[in-house]
Design a protein around this motif. Structure first.
Motif, mmCIF file in Angstrom:
data_model
loop_
_atom_site.group_PDB
_atom_site.id
_atom_site.type_symbol
_atom_site.label_atom_id
_atom_site.label_comp_id
_atom_site.label_asym_id
_atom_site.label_seq_id
_atom_site.Cartn_x
_atom_site.Cartn_y
_atom_site.Cartn_z
ATOM 1 N N ILE A 31 1.136 -1.058 0.096
ATOM 2 C CA ILE A 31 -0.068 0.068 -0.053
ATOM 3 C C ILE A 31 0.738 1.532 0.187
ATOM 4 C CG2 ILE A 31 -1.964 1.429 0.932
ATOM 5 C CD1 ILE A 31 -2.606 -1.302 2.832
ATOM 6 N N GLU A 32 2.294 1.515 0.351
ATOM 7 C CA GLU A 32 3.036 2.612 0.968
ATOM 8 C C GLU A 32 3.687 2.515 -0.476
ATOM 9 O OE1 GLU A 32 6.077 4.289 3.790
ATOM 10 O OE2 GLU A 32 6.173 2.287 3.865
ATOM 11 N N GLN A 33 3.511 1.062 -1.049
ATOM 12 C CA GLN A 33 4.331 1.654 -2.781
ATOM 13 C C GLN A 33 3.527 2.487 -3.371
ATOM 14 O OE1 GLN A 33 6.287 -1.842 -4.495
ATOM 15 N NE2 GLN A 33 6.442 -2.562 -1.732
ATOM 16 N N ALA A 34 1.879 2.062 -3.299
ATOM 17 C CA ALA A 34 1.064 2.231 -4.528
ATOM 18 C C ALA A 34 0.871 4.596 -4.107
ATOM 19 C CB ALA A 34 -0.232 2.124 -3.624
ATOM 20 N N THR A 35 1.180 4.697 -2.759
ATOM 21 C CA THR A 35 1.017 6.425 -2.792
ATOM 22 C C THR A 35 2.047 6.553 -3.794
ATOM 23 O OG1 THR A 35 2.988 6.587 -1.563
ATOM 24 C CG2 THR A 35 0.614 5.422 -0.410
ATOM 25 N N VAL A 166 -11.127 11.820 -9.953
ATOM 26 C CA VAL A 166 -10.522 11.542 -8.936
ATOM 27 C C VAL A 166 -10.391 10.499 -9.043
ATOM 28 C CG1 VAL A 166 -11.292 11.148 -6.353
ATOM 29 C CG2 VAL A 166 -11.160 13.536 -7.288
ATOM 30 N N HIS A 167 -11.563 9.403 -9.240
ATOM 31 C CA HIS A 167 -11.069 7.725 -9.314
ATOM 32 C C HIS A 167 -10.644 7.108 -10.087
ATOM 33 C CE1 HIS A 167 -14.862 6.478 -6.889
ATOM 34 N NE2 HIS A 167 -15.911 7.491 -7.078
ATOM 35 N N LYS A 168 -10.262 7.582 -11.637
ATOM 36 C CA LYS A 168 -8.982 7.605 -11.716
ATOM 37 C C LYS A 168 -7.635 7.890 -11.230
ATOM 38 C CE LYS A 168 -9.939 10.154 -15.738
ATOM 39 N NZ LYS A 168 -9.181 11.190 -16.786
ATOM 40 N N SER A 169 -7.358 8.592 -10.876
ATOM 41 C CA SER A 169 -6.142 8.622 -9.768
ATOM 42 C C SER A 169 -5.705 7.574 -9.116
ATOM 43 C CB SER A 169 -6.241 10.381 -8.985
ATOM 44 O OG SER A 169 -5.483 10.897 -9.750
ATOM 45 N N CYS A 170 -7.458 7.829 -8.259
ATOM 46 C CA CYS A 170 -7.487 6.113 -7.899
ATOM 47 C C CYS A 170 -6.852 4.991 -7.662
ATOM 48 C CB CYS A 170 -8.590 6.177 -6.397
ATOM 49 S SG CYS A 170 -8.945 4.781 -5.134
ATOM 50 N N ALA A 171 -8.010 5.040 -8.595
ATOM 51 C CA ALA A 171 -7.396 3.616 -9.873
ATOM 52 C C ALA A 171 -5.884 3.037 -10.444
ATOM 53 C CB ALA A 171 -8.197 3.738 -11.157
ATOM 54 N N LEU A 172 -4.823 4.649 -10.456
ATOM 55 C CA LEU A 172 -3.767 4.482 -10.984
ATOM 56 C C LEU A 172 -3.214 3.929 -9.321
ATOM 57 C CD1 LEU A 172 -3.189 8.149 -12.706
ATOM 58 C CD2 LEU A 172 -3.414 5.576 -13.861
ATOM 59 N N ALA A 173 -3.417 4.170 -8.652
ATOM 60 C CA ALA A 173 -2.999 3.731 -7.254
ATOM 61 C C ALA A 173 -3.289 2.088 -6.876
ATOM 62 C CB ALA A 173 -3.997 4.788 -6.026
ATOM 63 N N VAL A 174 -4.811 1.411 -7.151
ATOM 64 C CA VAL A 174 -5.006 0.461 -7.021
ATOM 65 C C VAL A 174 -4.071 -0.983 -7.224
ATOM 66 C CG1 VAL A 174 -6.769 -1.625 -7.636
ATOM 67 C CG2 VAL A 174 -7.606 1.039 -6.505
ATOM 68 N N GLN A 175 -4.278 -0.212 -9.253
ATOM 69 C CA GLN A 175 -2.478 -0.894 -9.849
ATOM 70 C C GLN A 175 -1.581 -1.430 -9.611
ATOM 71 O OE1 GLN A 175 -3.765 -2.769 -12.076
ATOM 72 N NE2 GLN A 175 -2.331 -2.758 -13.934
ATOM 73 N N THR A 176 -0.891 -0.067 -9.101
ATOM 74 C CA THR A 176 0.317 0.125 -8.057
ATOM 75 C C THR A 176 0.413 -0.705 -6.994
ATOM 76 O OG1 THR A 176 0.949 2.019 -9.228
ATOM 77 C CG2 THR A 176 2.162 1.085 -7.381
ATOM 78 N N PHE A 177 -0.555 -0.811 -6.304
ATOM 79 C CA PHE A 177 -1.199 -2.194 -4.833
ATOM 80 C C PHE A 177 -0.702 -3.486 -5.874
ATOM 81 C CE2 PHE A 177 -3.776 -4.185 -2.554
ATOM 82 C CZ PHE A 177 -3.364 -3.958 -1.355
ATOM 83 N N ILE A 215 -9.852 -4.599 -3.127
ATOM 84 C CA ILE A 215 -9.329 -5.430 -3.442
ATOM 85 C C ILE A 215 -9.221 -6.795 -2.231
ATOM 86 C CG2 ILE A 215 -7.039 -5.868 -4.281
ATOM 87 C CD1 ILE A 215 -8.883 -3.436 -6.448
ATOM 88 N N THR A 216 -9.782 -7.819 -3.014
ATOM 89 C CA THR A 216 -9.111 -9.038 -2.206
ATOM 90 C C THR A 216 -7.698 -9.190 -1.930
ATOM 91 O OG1 THR A 216 -10.222 -10.115 -3.757
ATOM 92 C CG2 THR A 216 -11.267 -9.767 -2.105
ATOM 93 N N CYS A 217 -6.767 -10.096 -1.088
ATOM 94 C CA CYS A 217 -6.395 -10.558 -0.876
ATOM 95 C C CYS A 217 -5.187 -11.481 -0.375
ATOM 96 C CB CYS A 217 -5.693 -9.300 -0.212
ATOM 97 S SG CYS A 217 -5.626 -7.959 -0.736
ATOM 98 N N GLY A 218 -4.955 -12.688 -0.877
ATOM 99 C CA GLY A 218 -4.636 -13.636 -0.396
ATOM 100 C C GLY A 218 -3.261 -13.956 -1.268
ATOM 101 N N ILE A 219 -3.099 -15.948 -1.177
ATOM 102 C CA ILE A 219 -2.663 -16.320 -1.442
ATOM 103 C C ILE A 219 -3.516 -17.441 -2.908
ATOM 104 C CG2 ILE A 219 -0.777 -18.418 -2.508
ATOM 105 C CD1 ILE A 219 0.502 -16.964 0.032
ATOM 106 N N ARG A 220 -3.638 -18.087 -3.918
ATOM 107 C CA ARG A 220 -4.594 -17.879 -5.141
ATOM 108 C C ARG A 220 -4.626 -19.538 -4.772
ATOM 109 N NH1 ARG A 220 -1.861 -17.468 -10.727
ATOM 110 N NH2 ARG A 220 -1.208 -15.193 -9.791
ATOM 111 N N ALA A 221 -5.819 -20.320 -4.384
ATOM 112 C CA ALA A 221 -5.606 -21.434 -4.781
ATOM 113 C C ALA A 221 -5.555 -22.044 -5.680
ATOM 114 C CB ALA A 221 -7.493 -22.095 -3.918
ATOM 115 N N THR A 222 -5.616 -23.830 -5.494
ATOM 116 C CA THR A 222 -5.276 -24.364 -7.207
ATOM 117 C C THR A 222 -6.573 -24.101 -8.219
ATOM 118 O OG1 THR A 222 -6.601 -26.500 -6.738
ATOM 119 C CG2 THR A 222 -4.709 -26.687 -6.429
#
Length: 241
Positions: A31-35, A166-177, A215-222
């Motif tokens: 998240i910090e990198q997303a900033t 404003v949402h476009k700018s947020c989306a750039l942060a989301v993609q970076t995250f 954004i959901t987070c984890g490690i993918r199942a099979t």
């Protein structure tokens, strides 16, 4: 991993492995990198809510229509836009730019450059980001169309247009995250299917905050990735002028 490796690894994961927890500090660092993502006029009108509490995750899962990606997520990050904070953000950016100019600009150019920044952050930004039930945006739109008759002019200045910005700018942060998470070996899935009122209730968000993406987070199942990735033929997307 190379950037191409990261891009190929990142998929919208629909099911996470319950037996493979992820480190909340790694997620926090992503998240910090997303900033570092760019935002329009450096206003940074977004926030990230990093959710690890099991009870809140359950509430958010229900708010996300009980999708499997949400139900199985180890953690979630909710990205929120805060256009209502444009005044505070503009003041902070101006204070930074004053010092920035004094530190890096030639002495003879400092005064003029500071005046330009002051004009931008004390006049232009409040003019563009303010809201009044659509009426103030109509004034901006009319003015932009009139000025545009004589010279190039930014025309997307209605209240709806600025909300999109404003949402476009947020989306750039989301993609970076999400790319940062992929580089860390973690998986994500961006959800837009959610009840925003329930999400705001679960996170106790203020009225003027807007949920941009969950954004959901984890490690993918099979079975976490549902088949091959579809993309339109590049020749239909790419236009060389």
């Amino acid at each position: 991993m190379s950037l191409l490796d990261i891009l190929n690894h990142r998929r919208a994961v629909r099911h996470y492995d319950a037996d493979k927890p992820i480190d909340k500090e790694v997620v926090r660092n992503c998240i910090e990198q997303a900033t570092l993502a760019p935002t329009s006029v450096n206003m940074q009108l977004w926030e990230a809510y990093h959710v690890t509490d099991k009870n809140v995750l359950k509430e958010l899962s229900h708010a996300c229509l009980d999708q499997l990606s949400a139900r199985s997520a180890q953690q979630m990050v909710v990205f929120v836009t805060r256009q209502d904070q444009y005044k505070q953000h503009a003041q902070a950016a101006l204070a930074f730019e004053r010092n920035n100019i004094k530190s890096y600009s030639p002495t003879e150019k400092q005064e003029n450059r500071i005046k330009k920044q002051e004009m931008s952050y004390t006049k232009l930004i409040p003019f563009l980001y303010s809201r009044c039930f659509g009426l103030w945006g109509l004034v901006r739109k009319t003015l932009a169309q009139c000025v545009g008759l004589f010279r190039p002019m930014m025309r997307q200045v209605s209240e709806g247009d600025m909300r999109v910005s404003v949402h476009k700018s947020c989306a750039l942060a989301v993609q970076t995250f999400m790319l940062a998470m992929s580089e860390a070996g973690y998986d994500t899935c961006p959800l837009e299917g959610f009840d925003s009122l329930l999400v705001k209730k679960a996170l106790n968000l203020p009225y003027n905050a807007e949920v941009s993406m969950v954004i959901t987070c984890g490690i993918r199942a099979t079975d976490g990735v549902w088949g091959a990735r579809y993309r339109r033929p590049f020749k239909e997307t790419y236009h060389h002028v």
